[in-house]
Design a protein around this motif. Structure first.
Motif, short mmCIF file in Angstrom:
data_model
loop_
_atom_site.label_atom_id
_atom_site.label_comp_id
_atom_site.label_asym_id
_atom_site.label_seq_id
_atom_site.Cartn_x
_atom_site.Cartn_y
_atom_site.Cartn_z
N ARG A 138 0.84 -1.20 0.00
CA ARG A 138 0.00 0.00 0.00
C ARG A 138 0.87 1.25 0.00
O ARG A 138 2.02 1.23 0.45
CB ARG A 138 -0.90 0.01 1.23
N VAL A 142 -1.55 5.37 3.23
CA VAL A 142 -2.42 4.30 3.75
C VAL A 142 -1.73 3.58 4.90
O VAL A 142 -2.33 3.29 5.94
CB VAL A 142 -2.80 3.32 2.62
N THR A 213 -4.93 5.68 -1.70
CA THR A 213 -5.35 6.65 -0.70
C THR A 213 -6.78 7.11 -0.96
O THR A 213 -7.57 7.29 -0.02
CB THR A 213 -4.40 7.86 -0.68
N LEU A 216 -9.11 4.63 0.42
CA LEU A 216 -9.19 4.75 1.88
C LEU A 216 -10.12 5.88 2.27
O LEU A 216 -10.95 5.75 3.18
CB LEU A 216 -7.80 4.99 2.46
#
Length: 316
Positions: A138, A142, A213, A216
């Motif tokens: 990741r 993140v 990101t 997320l």
């Protein structure tokens, strides 16, 4: 379970989960300990082969709903499920039979408190596994976010955020149906006191962190919107106690105790603030995942089509 009593029932609400549902069901049905396990998959508003994947596993009951909506899917599956304990499982989580057995067995054992805390004489009504976030590959933002998130005390004391909950028959009597909200895990967690919940250390689930990101941020936006909506819906219900939000826990419980995580804490606060702002500006849409193009969740339980297990004579 007593001789002749129905075994555990696993309830899975699945919306366009063709790519991951097979792994989930393979894990559940592996080994001799899976014998007698009832699995009900509620495929809701699917435009892919989710229902076909579920039907390809012998013994799995499939409930099809024409419109997406997690609460409606859970309630439809619950109307079919017969066994206890009742396990609520996300379609992208792999739970092995021995882990499921540990969760069920812990419902009959009094002793260690939630998260390994002080002993209690209360037999738990809800059990849940340990959570491990997979952040391999990741991006840095993140990984920084989860460096803080996975150390928050709320995730050892609470059963939410891991995609698996196991509830006893007595515990299931605490509510009639799932409310029309996407925060189903927070709702279940809120029904039980800390002494009635138990983290089972023998069982661990791996939760995949978002790969980008922006993914997320979408996940955080959905979670914050769903949690806020649930709190508003249940604020006048004396039987439900939604856990209080400790806004500075990232600082007092994590960053100050581990100063090397202060840069990650800055990332955590920034992403959380952006997600909070977005969750208040944009209307709620979709099934509750990181996809804003889905149709709105139906307010009432729609018509359903129920397919009995492949082994049922009615299908022959």
């Amino acid at each position: 379970m007593p001789d002749g009593a129905p075994g555990p029932s696993v309830v899975i609400a699945a919306h366009n989960e063709e790519r991951v549902l097979g792994r989930c069901l393979e894990s559940l049905t592996a080994g001799a300990t899976a014998t007698g396990l009832e699995i009900v998959v509620a495929a809701n508003g699917c435009s892919d082969g989710t229902a076909d994947v579920a039907r390809s596993f012998p013994g799995v009951t499939v409930v099809e709903l024409p419109r997406p909506g997690k609460a409606a899917a859970l309630n439809a599956a619950e109307a079919v499920a017969t066994g206890f304990p009742r396990i609520y499982l996300d379609a992208d989580i792999c739970l092995m039979p021995d882990q499921l057995e540990s969760l069920c067995d812990a419902l009959t054992i009094a002793g260690v408190g939630p998260g390994g805390s002080a002993p209690t004489a209360t037999t738990p009504l809800l059990t849940y596994p340990r959570r491990r976030m997979d952040v391999r590959g990741r991006p840095p933002l993140v990984r920084a976010y989860y460096a803080i998130n996975q150390r928050l005390p709320a995730f050892s004391r609470g059963a939410f955020g891991r995609g698996v909950m196991c509830v006893s028959a007595v515990g299931r009597r605490r509510f009639e149906v799932f409310p029309d909200a996407i925060a189903d895990d927070l709702f279940l967690d809120s029904l039980f006191t800390p002494a009635e919940k138990r983290q089972v250390l023998d069982a661990e689930v791996v939760v995949q962190a978002p790969r980008r990101t922006r993914d997320l941020l979408r996940r955080l936006e959905r979670v914050r919107r769903g949690n806020r909506a649930l709190r508003q819906e249940l604020e006048d219900d004396p039987t439900v106690s939604v856990p209080a939000v400790h806004t500075l826990s990232w600082l007092t419980d994590v960053a100050l105790r581990r100063p090397w995580l202060l840069p990650a804490a800055g990332v955590y606060v920034g992403l959380t603030a952006v997600a909070e702002l977005r969750s208040r500006r944009r209307a709620s849409t979709g099934w509750g995942r990181d996809d804003s193009t889905r149709a709105a969740t139906p307010a009432a339980l729609p018509h359903t089509t129920i397919h009995p297990p492949a082994s049922d004579p009615a299908r022959r």
